[in-house]
Design a protein around this motif. Sequence first.
Motif, short mmCIF file in Angstrom:
data_model
loop_
_atom_site.label_atom_id
_atom_site.label_comp_id
_atom_site.label_asym_id
_atom_site.label_seq_id
_atom_site.Cartn_x
_atom_site.Cartn_y
_atom_site.Cartn_z
N THR A 51 -2.23 -13.13 11.06
CA THR A 51 -2.72 -11.63 9.94
C THR A 51 -2.44 -10.42 9.91
N VAL A 52 -2.07 -10.55 8.58
CA VAL A 52 -2.10 -8.76 8.31
C VAL A 52 -2.54 -8.78 6.95
N HIS A 53 -2.21 -7.31 6.14
CA HIS A 53 -2.94 -7.31 4.83
C HIS A 53 -1.11 -5.82 4.26
N VAL A 54 -1.23 -7.48 2.88
CA VAL A 54 0.11 -6.41 2.30
C VAL A 54 -0.38 -6.79 1.02
N ASP A 55 -0.47 -5.03 0.22
CA ASP A 55 -1.03 -4.31 -0.52
C ASP A 55 -1.84 -4.73 -0.55
N GLY A 56 -2.89 -4.62 0.68
CA GLY A 56 -4.33 -4.43 0.73
C GLY A 56 -5.59 -5.36 0.97
N GLU A 57 -4.64 -6.61 1.10
CA GLU A 57 -4.85 -8.12 1.09
C GLU A 57 -4.51 -8.90 2.35
N ALA A 58 -5.72 -9.96 2.98
CA ALA A 58 -4.93 -10.10 4.07
C ALA A 58 -4.17 -11.77 3.87
N VAL A 59 -3.16 -11.46 4.67
CA VAL A 59 -2.51 -12.22 4.71
C VAL A 59 -2.06 -12.92 5.70
N LYS A 60 -0.94 -14.52 6.05
CA LYS A 60 -0.78 -14.76 7.31
C LYS A 60 1.48 -14.45 7.37
N SER A 61 1.23 -13.32 8.21
CA SER A 61 2.17 -12.87 7.87
C SER A 61 3.96 -13.87 8.21
N CYS A 62 2.65 -15.17 9.11
CA CYS A 62 4.56 -16.48 9.43
C CYS A 62 4.11 -16.51 8.08
N THR A 63 3.20 -16.75 6.92
CA THR A 63 3.57 -17.46 5.79
C THR A 63 4.81 -16.87 4.86
N VAL A 64 5.67 -15.65 4.79
CA VAL A 64 5.81 -14.58 4.01
C VAL A 64 6.92 -14.43 4.78
N LEU A 65 8.39 -14.61 3.56
CA LEU A 65 9.30 -14.12 4.09
C LEU A 65 9.30 -12.55 4.25
N ALA A 66 10.57 -11.85 5.67
CA ALA A 66 10.52 -10.63 5.42
C ALA A 66 11.01 -10.07 3.33
N ALA A 67 11.59 -10.99 3.18
CA ALA A 67 12.16 -10.44 1.99
C ALA A 67 11.41 -10.36 0.47
N GLN A 68 10.51 -11.43 1.02
CA GLN A 68 8.92 -10.75 -0.12
C GLN A 68 8.25 -9.87 0.13
N ALA A 69 8.30 -9.56 1.24
CA ALA A 69 7.66 -7.96 1.53
C ALA A 69 8.42 -6.79 0.83
N ASP A 70 9.53 -7.17 1.13
CA ASP A 70 10.87 -6.05 -0.27
C ASP A 70 9.41 -4.73 -1.01
N GLY A 71 8.83 -4.17 -0.59
CA GLY A 71 8.43 -3.25 -1.77
C GLY A 71 7.32 -3.10 -1.70
N THR A 72 6.26 -3.84 -1.08
CA THR A 72 4.88 -3.90 -0.01
C THR A 72 4.50 -2.61 0.43
N ASN A 73 3.35 -2.92 0.90
CA ASN A 73 2.41 -1.86 1.76
C ASN A 73 1.95 -2.62 2.68
N VAL A 74 2.02 -2.17 3.82
CA VAL A 74 1.72 -3.70 4.37
C VAL A 74 0.71 -2.78 6.00
N THR A 75 0.01 -2.99 6.01
CA THR A 75 -0.81 -2.76 7.15
C THR A 75 -1.62 -3.58 8.61
#
Length: 182
Positions: A51-75
């Motif tokens: 779990t990480v934050h993508v644009d302030g929301e918790a997401v399971k990063s094994c369910t997100v393609l790196a390409a889908q995170a384009d333009g986002t803020n990750v913590t």
Amino acid sequence: MSTVPVSLTVNGERHELDVEARLLLVHLLRDRLGLTGTHVGCDTSNCGACTVHVDGEAVKSCTVLAAQADGTNVTTIEGLADGDKLHPLQQAFWNDHALQCGYCTPGMIMSAADLLARNPDPSEEEIRHGLEGNLCRCTGYHNIVKAVKSAATGQSGGTVEAPAPPEGARETAEAVAEGMKP
Ligand code: FES
Ligand code: FES
């Protein structure tokens, strides 16, 4: 191998990378950026260790393609502390012994941070509900819930105290320093 350009901000730092189209965000974080605090427990979106934050929301990063995170803020967990000062949740997990092997801990803390951002004073039931996507194989749930509650109520305090030196260590160090004087 087809690659796609990805531009994202991770823990305040901008990154521009070319990645394989099938690369998962968790692997971008761990393997390309060296942020190994984000764990892989199952790779099937069950355990929450990633779990990480993508644009302030918790997401399971094994369910997100790196390409889908384009333009986002990750913590990630590495971006939660303020310099040497632990985040109140990190401090609370320390204080309340809310970890055993620690494998689930980064994901637990990231999910809890998202929960507290949305509900600053959750009940025990709400904490359990908020963390139900995160599994602890050591089954330390009782202290995890306690730690989230103490972080929410501001009881976890600020920075980590340096551990006390073992008994006699100070005298030994002083004796060594004394012996080294010219
Ligand atoms: S590794 Fe992502 S949910 Fe388990
Ligand atoms: S502390 Fe070991 S998995 Fe949670």
